[in-house]
Design a protein around this motif. Structure first.
Motif, PDB file in Angstrom:
ATOM      1  N   LEU A  16      52.106 -21.164 -37.429  1.00 13.54           N
ATOM      2  CA  LEU A  16      52.175 -22.324 -38.333  1.00 13.54           C
ATOM      3  C   LEU A  16      51.243 -23.442 -37.874  1.00 13.54           C
ATOM      4  CD1 LEU A  16      55.993 -22.449 -39.129  1.00 13.54           C
ATOM      5  CD2 LEU A  16      54.138 -22.100 -40.782  1.00 13.54           C
ATOM      6  N   LEU A  17      51.184 -23.683 -36.571  1.00  9.33           N
ATOM      7  CA  LEU A  17      50.273 -24.708 -36.048  1.00  9.33           C
ATOM      8  C   LEU A  17      48.811 -24.333 -36.280  1.00  9.33           C
ATOM      9  CD1 LEU A  17      51.995 -25.774 -32.718  1.00  9.33           C
ATOM     10  CD2 LEU A  17      51.599 -27.183 -34.745  1.00  9.33           C
ATOM     11  N   LEU A  18      48.489 -23.078 -36.043  1.00 12.23           N
ATOM     12  CA  LEU A  18      47.106 -22.638 -36.249  1.00 12.23           C
ATOM     13  C   LEU A  18      46.723 -22.719 -37.729  1.00 12.23           C
ATOM     14  CD1 LEU A  18      46.946 -19.583 -33.828  1.00 12.23           C
ATOM     15  CD2 LEU A  18      45.690 -21.738 -33.623  1.00 12.23           C
ATOM     16  N   ALA A  19      47.576 -22.209 -38.592  1.00 13.21           N
ATOM     17  CA  ALA A  19      47.260 -22.190 -40.022  1.00 13.21           C
ATOM     18  C   ALA A  19      47.378 -23.574 -40.647  1.00 13.21           C
ATOM     19  CB  ALA A  19      48.191 -21.218 -40.746  1.00 13.21           C
ATOM     20  N   GLY A  20      48.322 -24.371 -40.192  1.00 18.36           N
ATOM     21  CA  GLY A  20      48.568 -25.663 -40.806  1.00 18.36           C
ATOM     22  C   GLY A  20      47.716 -26.798 -40.295  1.00 18.36           C
ATOM     23  N   VAL A  21      47.244 -26.708 -39.064  1.00 20.76           N
ATOM     24  CA  VAL A  21      46.486 -27.807 -38.468  1.00 20.76           C
ATOM     25  C   VAL A  21      45.082 -27.365 -38.056  1.00 20.76           C
ATOM     26  CG1 VAL A  21      46.428 -29.527 -36.626  1.00 20.76           C
ATOM     27  CG2 VAL A  21      48.614 -28.912 -37.658  1.00 20.76           C
ATOM     28  N   VAL A  22      45.010 -26.363 -37.203  1.00 16.19           N
ATOM     29  CA  VAL A  22      43.732 -25.952 -36.631  1.00 16.19           C
ATOM     30  C   VAL A  22      42.781 -25.420 -37.708  1.00 16.19           C
ATOM     31  CG1 VAL A  22      42.635 -24.412 -34.943  1.00 16.19           C
ATOM     32  CG2 VAL A  22      44.807 -25.519 -34.413  1.00 16.19           C
ATOM     33  N   SER A  23      43.305 -24.811 -38.756  1.00 11.45           N
ATOM     34  CA  SER A  23      42.451 -24.248 -39.811  1.00 11.45           C
ATOM     35  C   SER A  23      41.594 -25.320 -40.484  1.00 11.45           C
ATOM     36  CB  SER A  23      43.305 -23.539 -40.862  1.00 11.45           C
ATOM     37  OG  SER A  23      44.155 -24.449 -41.524  1.00 11.45           O
ATOM     38  N   ASN A  24      42.018 -26.562 -40.440  1.00 10.41           N
ATOM     39  CA  ASN A  24      41.234 -27.645 -41.035  1.00 10.41           C
ATOM     40  C   ASN A  24      39.935 -27.901 -40.284  1.00 10.41           C
ATOM     41  OD1 ASN A  24      42.591 -29.061 -43.381  1.00 10.41           O
ATOM     42  ND2 ASN A  24      44.284 -28.771 -41.958  1.00 10.41           N
ATOM     43  N   TYR A  25      39.837 -27.418 -39.072  1.00  4.31           N
ATOM     44  CA  TYR A  25      38.646 -27.636 -38.268  1.00  4.31           C
ATOM     45  C   TYR A  25      37.716 -26.419 -38.244  1.00  4.31           C
ATOM     46  CZ  TYR A  25      41.378 -31.638 -36.942  1.00  4.31           C
ATOM     47  OH  TYR A  25      42.121 -32.783 -36.996  1.00  4.31           O
ATOM     48  N   ALA A  26      38.004 -25.415 -39.063  1.00  2.85           N
ATOM     49  CA  ALA A  26      37.144 -24.237 -39.142  1.00  2.85           C
ATOM     50  C   ALA A  26      35.813 -24.613 -39.777  1.00  2.85           C
ATOM     51  CB  ALA A  26      37.828 -23.146 -39.965  1.00  2.85           C
ATOM     52  N   SER A  27      34.798 -23.861 -39.464  1.00  3.02           N
ATOM     53  CA  SER A  27      33.454 -24.135 -39.969  1.00  3.02           C
ATOM     54  C   SER A  27      33.390 -23.958 -41.487  1.00  3.02           C
ATOM     55  CB  SER A  27      32.452 -23.187 -39.308  1.00  3.02           C
ATOM     56  OG  SER A  27      31.184 -23.340 -39.892  1.00  3.02           O
ATOM     57  N   GLY A  28      32.718 -24.865 -42.149  1.00  3.18           N
ATOM     58  CA  GLY A  28      32.513 -24.773 -43.580  1.00  3.18           C
ATOM     59  C   GLY A  28      31.269 -23.988 -43.939  1.00  3.18           C
ATOM     60  N   HIS A  29      30.525 -23.545 -42.929  1.00  4.62           N
ATOM     61  CA  HIS A  29      29.318 -22.764 -43.170  1.00  4.62           C
ATOM     62  C   HIS A  29      29.685 -21.332 -43.529  1.00  4.62           C
ATOM     63  CE1 HIS A  29      26.874 -26.063 -41.807  1.00  4.62           C
ATOM     64  NE2 HIS A  29      27.600 -26.144 -40.704  1.00  4.62           N
ATOM     65  N   PRO A  30      28.829 -20.663 -44.294  1.00  6.77           N
ATOM     66  CA  PRO A  30      29.137 -19.281 -44.676  1.00  6.77           C
ATOM     67  C   PRO A  30      29.296 -18.380 -43.449  1.00  6.77           C
ATOM     68  CG  PRO A  30      27.179 -20.086 -45.827  1.00  6.77           C
ATOM     69  CD  PRO A  30      27.563 -21.132 -44.828  1.00  6.77           C
ATOM     70  N   ASP A  31      30.188 -17.402 -43.562  1.00  8.33           N
ATOM     71  CA  ASP A  31      30.354 -16.464 -42.460  1.00  8.33           C
ATOM     72  C   ASP A  31      29.213 -15.448 -42.476  1.00  8.33           C
ATOM     73  OD1 ASP A  31      30.933 -14.639 -44.468  1.00  8.33           O
ATOM     74  OD2 ASP A  31      33.065 -14.584 -44.056  1.00  8.33           O
ATOM     75  N   GLY A  32      29.241 -14.486 -41.582  1.00  6.07           N
ATOM     76  CA  GLY A  32      28.166 -13.518 -41.457  1.00  6.07           C
ATOM     77  C   GLY A  32      27.901 -12.736 -42.733  1.00  6.07           C
ATOM     78  N   LEU A  33      28.965 -12.274 -43.400  1.00  4.21           N
ATOM     79  CA  LEU A  33      28.789 -11.496 -44.619  1.00  4.21           C
ATOM     80  C   LEU A  33      28.150 -12.344 -45.717  1.00  4.21           C
ATOM     81  CD1 LEU A  33      29.155  -8.872 -46.164  1.00  4.21           C
ATOM     82  CD2 LEU A  33      31.479  -9.611 -46.714  1.00  4.21           C
ATOM     83  N   ASP A  34      28.623 -13.577 -45.880  1.00  2.42           N
ATOM     84  CA  ASP A  34      28.025 -14.467 -46.879  1.00  2.42           C
ATOM     85  C   ASP A  34      26.567 -14.757 -46.557  1.00  2.42           C
ATOM     86  OD1 ASP A  34      30.277 -14.685 -48.466  1.00  2.42           O
ATOM     87  OD2 ASP A  34      30.991 -16.501 -47.459  1.00  2.42           O
ATOM     88  N   SER A  35      26.268 -14.968 -45.297  1.00  2.00           N
ATOM     89  CA  SER A  35      24.891 -15.258 -44.898  1.00  2.00           C
ATOM     90  C   SER A  35      23.959 -14.100 -45.219  1.00  2.00           C
ATOM     91  CB  SER A  35      24.816 -15.560 -43.401  1.00  2.00           C
ATOM     92  OG  SER A  35      25.512 -16.745 -43.113  1.00  2.00           O
TER      93      SER A  35
END
Length: 119
Positions: free
Chosen positions: A16-35
Motif C-alpha cells: 500500500l505504501l509503495l502503490a499509494g505514495v512511492v508510485s507518484n515518484y516514478a518516471s514519467g518518461h516512456p519505458d523501454g518498450l515505448d521508447s
C-alpha cells in the motif's frame, strides 16, 4: 498475533505504501518498450506523430481507456498525487482480495476433501 498474519499484514502495508505514495515518484518518461516503439518517428510538442516510420504509428486506443482507473489515476479527482495514490491503493486491495479469496477457496476445498477421506 500469529507470525503468518503479521507477515501478510506487513506485506499488505508495504504494498500500500509503495502503490499509494512511492508510485507518484516514478518516471514519467516512456519505458523501454515505448521508447523502441517510437524509434524512427518525429513528434510535435503535443506528442503526436508528425513524420517518420515507427511501430507507434499503428497503435490504437486501449479498450479500457475510459475506465475509472485508466492512466494510472482515479477519474474525477483533480489532485494528481491523490489520484495516483488512490488508484494504486485500490489496485493493491483488489489484488489482495482476489488472491486471498482464491487462496481461501483452494484451502477450503483441500480441507473438505481431506475430512471426507478421513471419515
Amino acid at each position: 498475533m500469529k507470525k503468518s498474519t503479521w507477515f501478510i499484514l506487513s506485506g499488505l502495508i508495504a504494498a500500500l505504501l509503495l502503490a499509494g505514495v512511492v508510485s507518484n515518484y516514478a518516471s514519467g518518461h516512456p519505458d523501454g518498450l515505448d521508447s523502441v516503439a517510437r524509434e524512427g518517428c518525429t513528434f510535435d510538442a503535443d506528442d503526436h506523430i508528425t513524420g517518420g516510420t515507427c511501430m507507434a504509428q499503428s497503435e490504437t486506443d486501449n479498450a479500457t481507456k475510459d475506465s475509472p482507473l485508466a492512466g494510472y489515476g482515479l477519474r474525477g479527482i483533480g489532485n494528481d498525487f491523490l489520484s495516483t495514490g488512490l488508484s494504486g491503493a485500490i489496485g493493491v486491495v483488489a489484488t489482495f482480495a482476489l488472491g486471498g479469496g482464491v487462496f481461501w477457496l483452494l484451502r477450503a476445498g483441500r480441507s473438505s476433501r481431506s475430512s471426507h477421506q478421513a471419515g
